[in-house]
Every structure is written in C-alpha cells, then in structure tokens.
Design a protein around this motif. Structure first.
Motif, mmCIF file in Angstrom:
data_model
loop_
_atom_site.group_PDB
_atom_site.id
_atom_site.type_symbol
_atom_site.label_atom_id
_atom_site.label_comp_id
_atom_site.label_asym_id
_atom_site.label_seq_id
_atom_site.Cartn_x
_atom_site.Cartn_y
_atom_site.Cartn_z
ATOM 1 N N PRO A 107 -7.938 -4.713 -0.934
ATOM 2 C CA PRO A 107 -8.008 -3.115 -0.777
ATOM 3 C C PRO A 107 -9.578 -2.809 -1.182
ATOM 4 O O PRO A 107 -10.057 -3.391 -2.097
ATOM 5 C CB PRO A 107 -7.120 -2.747 -1.611
ATOM 6 C CG PRO A 107 -6.658 -3.723 -2.812
ATOM 7 C CD PRO A 107 -6.883 -4.972 -2.110
ATOM 8 N N GLN A 142 -6.967 2.646 5.135
ATOM 9 C CA GLN A 142 -5.858 1.876 4.184
ATOM 10 C C GLN A 142 -4.915 0.961 5.000
ATOM 11 O O GLN A 142 -4.770 -0.180 4.546
ATOM 12 C CB GLN A 142 -5.165 2.815 3.520
ATOM 13 C CG GLN A 142 -4.228 2.120 2.408
ATOM 14 C CD GLN A 142 -3.412 2.793 1.896
ATOM 15 O OE1 GLN A 142 -2.530 3.845 2.453
ATOM 16 N NE2 GLN A 142 -3.009 2.979 0.581
ATOM 17 N N ARG A 180 -5.134 -3.697 5.049
ATOM 18 C CA ARG A 180 -3.853 -4.644 4.682
ATOM 19 C C ARG A 180 -3.338 -5.209 5.861
ATOM 20 O O ARG A 180 -2.996 -6.559 5.862
ATOM 21 C CB ARG A 180 -2.879 -3.747 4.525
ATOM 22 C CG ARG A 180 -3.080 -2.776 2.661
ATOM 23 C CD ARG A 180 -2.903 -4.056 1.746
ATOM 24 N NE ARG A 180 -2.730 -3.734 0.533
ATOM 25 C CZ ARG A 180 -3.028 -4.347 -0.609
ATOM 26 N NH1 ARG A 180 -3.300 -5.749 -0.518
ATOM 27 N NH2 ARG A 180 -2.689 -3.994 -1.807
ATOM 28 N N SER A 194 0.963 -1.124 -0.044
ATOM 29 C CA SER A 194 -0.027 0.096 0.121
ATOM 30 C C SER A 194 0.967 1.336 -0.228
ATOM 31 O O SER A 194 1.690 1.339 0.918
ATOM 32 C CB SER A 194 -0.945 -0.076 1.209
ATOM 33 O OG SER A 194 -1.897 -0.847 1.220
#
Length: 343
Positions: free
Chosen positions: A141, A131, A135, A81
C-alpha cells in the motif's frame, strides 16, 4: 440487507425486495411512529421479520453479542484493505476491525473519505480505485492510513489510526455559552429528528443543522471563536452529569463546526442510554477535522435522533409491545466535559 433489516439468502426475491423499498418510501413514517411497533412495522415489509421482532422484544443493549473479532483477526493471513466514509452507516465497526487486524500484526490499510454509504464511487472514485488496484496487483500500500480532513478539504497520509502523538483535551461545559440553558424536555410523541450524519436518506452526510438547532428540545453549548487552527484526529466523547425525570432517557450529543456566518455543520455524534450512574459517557465516534480561525465549536445535546435511533419511550419497557409514551425532563450538570483528541 433491505431497509436496515438483514434478510436470509433466498428469503425474498429481487422483485420482493424492490416492493419493500417502495413500501418503505411511502409508509415508513407511519410505521416508525405507530404503536406498538410489533404491529406497526409489518406494513413496511409486507409481513413479519423474526430477527427484527426478536430485537424489539428485548430492551437490553447487550442482547446482541458481537462475534469474537479478535480471534478472527488473528486468523486473517491475507492482506486487507478497508474503506469507509465518515458518513457511512457503521464507521465504528470498520475502525474496530482495523484496530484488531493491526494489533494482530496483519497487513492492513485504511481509507476514510468524505462520503456516505452510497456516494463512495461518486465522490471518492479515484481514491477507492487506486487502493483496490494496488492490492490486486500485489503491491504494498502507498499508505497505511489515508483520511480526508474536514474543514480544510485535504487528504493526509498517516502511519496509523489514531495517529501517534495525539493528546486528549477536556473542555468543560461551563466554559461554553449555554444558549438554551441546561435543561430540555424530550417528548417521544414528537421525537427530536435525525438530520445529517451516518444515514441512508436524503438528509445524510454533513448538512446545515439550522432546522435541528431551532427546536426547543435541543440544547446548544458554543465556544468562543478559535484563534488558530484546531485539529481533531481520533475519538471524541462527551462525559455528562445528567439526570432525568423518567424511568428511561437517552442522551444524543453532536459536535458541530460553526463558521463566521453562523452556519453549523455536523462533525460527529453519538447516543447513549442513561443508566442511573452519576456520569453518562457518550461515544461520539472518530473524526478528522480542522476548526479554522474564527470558527466555533458547538455541542448539541438532546434526547434522541429519530428514526436513526429508536425513540426512547421513557418507560424502560421493551419497545416491541410498549404503547405508553412518557416525556422526559433532562438536566445537564455544569461539570460535564467534552473530550477531544488533538494533534
């Protein structure tokens, strides 16, 4: 990294690093304007830094060679990410890393917010935290790319960056109003300052460009008001037919959004050294921005943005030991073009 200089592990203690920051606050301006730079800069860091001196003694921009990012991306097997701000210090590096990982078929997602290098957790806590937690929980995602769009203050989820179905549109400079003519004089003894953009200072980010646009060494090229929303999504560049009277000269180009009241806010920018070729291409980075109806596009063209970019002395000499400052007269050709990525 302290003050933009990478220090080796164990080279300085935390107390020494703090003293460097304090010294920089009070001595930076005197140091960056001092000549020669190799003798002026140690007063900021309290001593010499070999890596910085190695860079200052070379004039070629190709002196530092990037690592083999493509090979590294191909070997990356864990999900990745990436988070950056439009006004972060090195957005181009993160976008390049994203493109290489994506092209290598890796599991990568990208978040781009309206923050600077130091304000991500202040302005984007909810987005950044969400975000990261997805993960960490091993979840896929929620998006491949999420970007904050300037001008409308909205978020957009996209399948990739740049998004598909974009198109490049060229805008000739002679179709714009040249408010300051086509020639400017850049004086390295009084360098055009850096205001706003990807800095780490009190003027970082998106700011009113009035102080910059009042200077006589900054050309302004302004469009008519747009009649309908104009959406930029992707890379921006300028292709300038430019000549200079000095042995060496730079071109700094900035795109601004001018509202109906005349306030000019920076959108993206870039600097390139002229090489003597008929046309100089200035990479202005990427943006996601909407010019709303009655807003105008404005291009600033100047010879630098100091101290964000090291000032060009006009002599072509490596900057470390140089002591001569030669003003530059630069002329922009009417056939110059501005290339936008539109959706």
């Amino acid at each position: 990294m302290v003050g933009g200089v990478m220090l080796k592990q164990g080279e300085v203690t935390s107390g020494q690093a703090l003293r460097i920051v304090i010294r920089m606050r009070f001595r930076l301006r005197r140091a960056i304007l001092g000549l020669p730079l190799l003798d002026a800069y140690p007063q900021v860091f309290g001593g010499r830094r070999p890596a910085l001196e190695e860079w200052l003694t070379h004039s070629s921009p190709d002196f530092w060679h990037e690592a083999n990012m493509a090979e590294a991306a191909g070997a990356m097997e864990v999900p990745v990410s990436l988070t950056l701000g439009w006004w972060d210090l090195s957005p181009a590096q993160v976008l390049d890393q994203y493109a290489r990982l994506r092209d290598a078929g890796r599991d990568v997602d990208l978040l781009i917010g309206p923050w600077t290098h130091t304000s991500a957790l202040e302005k984007g806590w909810a987005e950044v935290f969400a975000q990261a937690m997805r993960r960490l929980r091993g979840e896929p995602p929620a998006y491949r790319v999420r970007v904050h769009v300037g001008g409308t203050n909205e978020w957009r989820d996209l399948p990739g960056w740049p998004p598909p179905d974009t198109r490049a549109e060229r805008l000739r400079f002679d179709s714009l109003t040249a408010e300051r003519g086509w020639r400017f004089r850049y004086d390295p003894a009084d360098p055009t300052p850096s205001i706003g953009g990807p800095l780490q200072s009190s003027t970082q980010g998106q700011v009113d460009n009035a102080p910059l646009e009042k200077r006589g060494d900054v050309l302004l090229f302004t469009s008519d008001p747009v009649e309908r929303p104009l959406t930029l999504m992707g890379p921006v560049r300028a292709e300038l037919d430019a000549t200079t009277t000095a042995a060496s000269g730079d071109l700094f180009v900035r795109l601004c959004d001018v509202d109906p009241d005349g306030r000019s806010l920076n959108v993206c920018d870039g600097l390139t050294r002229m090489t003597g070729e008929p046309r100089t291409v200035v990479d202005m980075g990427h943006t996601a921005h909407v010019f709303r109806p009655r807003h105008r596009l404005r291009l600033q063209v100047s010879g630098g943005a100091h101290p964000r970019f090291l000032r060009n002395y006009g002599t072509g000499e490596p900057p470390g030991r140089a002591t001569r400052l030669v003003p530059t007269e630069t002329t922009i050709g009417a056939g110059s073009e501005f290339v936008l990525t539109l959706v």
